[in-house]
Scaffold this active site. Structure first.
Site, PDB file in Angstrom:
ATOM      1  N   LYS A 135       0.824  -1.190  -0.067  1.00 40.22           N
ATOM      2  CA  LYS A 135       0.146   0.127  -0.011  1.00 40.22           C
ATOM      3  C   LYS A 135       0.915   1.199  -0.072  1.00 40.22           C
ATOM      4  O   LYS A 135       2.055   1.120   0.532  1.00 40.22           O
ATOM      5  CB  LYS A 135      -0.796   0.030   1.265  1.00 40.22           C
ATOM      6  N   TYR A 220      -4.385   3.842   6.401  1.00 39.77           N
ATOM      7  CA  TYR A 220      -4.983   2.682   7.481  1.00 39.77           C
ATOM      8  C   TYR A 220      -6.167   3.290   7.880  1.00 39.77           C
ATOM      9  O   TYR A 220      -7.322   2.403   8.228  1.00 39.77           O
ATOM     10  CB  TYR A 220      -3.911   2.481   8.380  1.00 39.77           C
TER      11      TYR A 220
HETATM   12  P1  NAD Z   1      12.538   1.591   1.896  1.00 44.46           P
HETATM   13  O1  NAD Z   1      13.212   2.853   1.777  1.00 44.46           O
HETATM   14  O2  NAD Z   1      13.099   0.977   3.270  1.00 44.46           O
HETATM   15  O3  NAD Z   1      12.683   0.224   0.913  1.00 44.46           O
HETATM   16  C1  NAD Z   1      12.347   0.595  -0.368  1.00 44.46           C
HETATM   17  C2  NAD Z   1      13.226  -0.163  -1.334  1.00 44.46           C
HETATM   18  O4  NAD Z   1      12.858   0.163  -2.743  1.00 44.46           O
HETATM   19  C3  NAD Z   1      14.682  -0.113  -0.994  1.00 44.46           C
HETATM   20  O5  NAD Z   1      15.187  -1.495  -1.156  1.00 44.46           O
HETATM   21  C4  NAD Z   1      15.265   0.787  -2.259  1.00 44.46           C
HETATM   22  O6  NAD Z   1      16.617   0.374  -2.483  1.00 44.46           O
HETATM   23  C5  NAD Z   1      14.400   0.436  -3.348  1.00 44.46           C
HETATM   24  N1  NAD Z   1      14.148   1.163  -4.533  1.00 44.46           N
HETATM   25  C6  NAD Z   1      14.150   0.882  -5.816  1.00 44.46           C
HETATM   26  N2  NAD Z   1      14.120   1.897  -6.464  1.00 44.46           N
HETATM   27  C7  NAD Z   1      14.345   3.115  -5.869  1.00 44.46           C
HETATM   28  C8  NAD Z   1      14.396   4.476  -5.952  1.00 44.46           C
HETATM   29  N3  NAD Z   1      14.207   4.981  -7.135  1.00 44.46           N
HETATM   30  N4  NAD Z   1      14.463   5.128  -4.847  1.00 44.46           N
HETATM   31  C9  NAD Z   1      14.353   4.726  -3.756  1.00 44.46           C
HETATM   32  N5  NAD Z   1      14.316   3.383  -3.423  1.00 44.46           N
HETATM   33  C10 NAD Z   1      14.393   2.545  -4.467  1.00 44.46           C
HETATM   34  O7  NAD Z   1      10.957   1.330   2.136  1.00 44.46           O
HETATM   35  P2  NAD Z   1       9.996   0.497   2.819  1.00 44.46           P
HETATM   36  O8  NAD Z   1       9.738   0.957   4.336  1.00 44.46           O
HETATM   37  O9  NAD Z   1      10.220  -0.988   2.957  1.00 44.46           O
HETATM   38  O10 NAD Z   1       8.562   0.653   2.077  1.00 44.46           O
HETATM   39  C11 NAD Z   1       8.326   0.093   0.821  1.00 44.46           C
HETATM   40  C12 NAD Z   1       7.074   0.102   0.373  1.00 44.46           C
HETATM   41  O11 NAD Z   1       6.467  -0.636   1.737  1.00 44.46           O
HETATM   42  C13 NAD Z   1       6.100   1.524   0.438  1.00 44.46           C
HETATM   43  O12 NAD Z   1       5.173   1.344  -0.542  1.00 44.46           O
HETATM   44  C14 NAD Z   1       5.536   1.428   1.831  1.00 44.46           C
HETATM   45  O13 NAD Z   1       4.333   2.137   1.827  1.00 44.46           O
HETATM   46  C15 NAD Z   1       5.204  -0.031   2.178  1.00 44.46           C
HETATM   47  N6  NAD Z   1       5.112  -0.165   3.601  1.00 44.46           N
HETATM   48  C16 NAD Z   1       4.170  -0.960   3.986  1.00 44.46           C
HETATM   49  C17 NAD Z   1       4.167  -1.283   5.150  1.00 44.46           C
HETATM   50  C18 NAD Z   1       2.892  -2.163   6.017  1.00 44.46           C
HETATM   51  O14 NAD Z   1       2.627  -2.098   7.047  1.00 44.46           O
HETATM   52  N7  NAD Z   1       2.131  -2.846   5.076  1.00 44.46           N
HETATM   53  C19 NAD Z   1       5.074  -0.860   6.241  1.00 44.46           C
HETATM   54  C20 NAD Z   1       6.105  -0.222   5.809  1.00 44.46           C
HETATM   55  C21 NAD Z   1       6.087   0.387   4.347  1.00 44.46           C
END
Ligand code: NAD
Length: 366
Positions: A135, A220
């Protein structure tokens, strides 16, 4: 899809035969399907994938880690070593089309920044894979629709990773609302705020995040008002505020909004990137109320009811539960309760919330 291993086939066939002489070939096939695990490839190896999704995959009944997609060779190496993945299971964002040749991968779980979800989902669908996507589904209705269309054209399922829809606390609140245990709901209140942390991250950049607190965690609260009322909002009115306009130059820092539903139920919600601590959900009904506080944690949610009873269930891994459910939907050929269309609905309402805040007037969704 992956073929059944010989052992899985023999085990499920033996189980079917033990069930008696009248079992049909189709129910034998159904049991064989149920006993196999689907291969998941995780796309984007950031914090959520590393800390939650991969460990959760190890706890699932119907899934297994079958691949990774990353742009960082060092991460690929670390994940290969940790999870015993061979080099043919490792892809970059540019080589995802090659997954078409990898029958070990059934599902791609997209966990990249919000505005990259369409790119990665469409690549996975074109390679013939089902997609489970974090999401918000994307940052615009148009992009959500493109994802839905790509999966439909490929004959594959698209799911939105709404973990709260698998949390027993939320499921109990839905039951209390639907069964009118405390009479008809009239006012729903929901709030989710976090302290977003370091500047410079993609969450603060409009191009990658699409929006701020609302898109990230306010979603949420919005979701909850929809599944608790069981209705779609017809009117939304929002106010946005920034106490730190430099840090939050590109995205919303805090937002409060109200929505009206067709039955007359009203919801009021809040979200913020600077007010960690708001984490609750409350339904006021004609003859009482029930609430969760905290409501949206990965674990440890709990609640109360106006009759003095607690709402408390043993902790489960919500990520494992949602992946298992998606895998079972695929294996059994039934729809998911969190399809791409469900993700699109929230994005449409969030766009109306932003419009309302920008224009300082209520926006109709009817
Ligand atoms: P994060 O920044 O920790 O991870 C993002 C990943 O995408 C990294 O590995 C990064 O290298 C990669 N990536 C690829 N192309 C990129 C670019 N151009 N710029 C930046 N990063 C790039 O983020 P996250 O917290 O893991 O979040 C990722 C997704 O998960 C988001 O859509 C977020 O909304 C969702 N999320 C959901 C929950 C949940 O409870 N369901 C919790 C946190 C995050």
């Amino acid at each position: 899809m992956t073929k059944l291993s010989r052992r899985e086939f023999l085990a499920s066939t033996a189980a079917a035969m033990a069930a008696g002489p009248f079992i049909s070939t189709s129910s034998m096939r159904a049991r064989a399907q149920e006993s196999r695990k689907l291969g998941f490839a995780i796309c984007g190896l950031g914090k959520l994938s590393t800390d939650q999704i991969a460990p959760a995959l190890m706890k699932t009944k119907h899934c297994r880690l079958a691949g990774i997609v990353t742009g960082t060779p060092a991460k690929a190496q670390a994940w290969q070593a940790k999870y015993g993945l061979d080099t043919r299971s490792v892809y970059s964002y540019d080589t995802m089309h090659r997954m078409a040749e990898n029958r070990d991968i059934d599902v791609v779980y997209v966990v990249t920044p919000n505005a990259l979800h369409a790119r990665d989902t469409i690549a996975a669908a074109k390679a013939g894979k089902h997609v489970f996507c974090e999401k918000p589904l994307e940052i615009s209705v148009e992009r959500c629709q493109q994802m839905i269309d790509a999966c439909r054209q490929a004959g594959r399922m698209l799911g939105t990773a709404y973990r709260c829809q698998f949390d027993p606390h939320h499921l109990e609140c839905i039951r209390l609302a639907r069964e009118r245990v405390f009479g008809a709901p009239n006012i729903i209140q929901a709030g989710f705020a976090i302290d977003v942390g370091e500047p410079g991250q993609w969450r603060l950049k409009r191009e990658l995040a699409g929006g701020g607190a609302l898109m990230d965690v306010g979603i949420y609260a919005l979701q909850a008002t929809r599944y608790l009322s069981g209705e779609e909002p017809v009117l939304v009115s929002a106010v946005e505020t920034k106490t730190d306009p430099r840090r939050f130059a590109e995205v919303d820092e805090s937002m409060v909004w109200t929505t009206r539903f067709p039955s007359g139920v009203v919801a009021y919600c809040s979200t913020s990137y600077k007010a960690g601590g708001i984490q609750n959900l409350r339904v006021n009904a004609d003859d009482g109320w029930f609430e969760l506080d905290p409501a949206f944690f990965y674990g440890g949610n709990r609640g109360r009811r106006s009759d003095g009873k607690e709402i408390r269930y043993p902790q489960i891994d919500l990520f494992a539960a949602e992946m298992d459910d998606f895998a079972q939907c695929i294996l059994e050929g039934r729809p998911t309760k969190v399809p791409g269309e469900e993700g699109l609905r929230d994005v449409r309402i969030m766009q109306a919330i932003y419009e309302s805040a920008r224009m300082s007037r209520a926006v109709s969704l009817a």
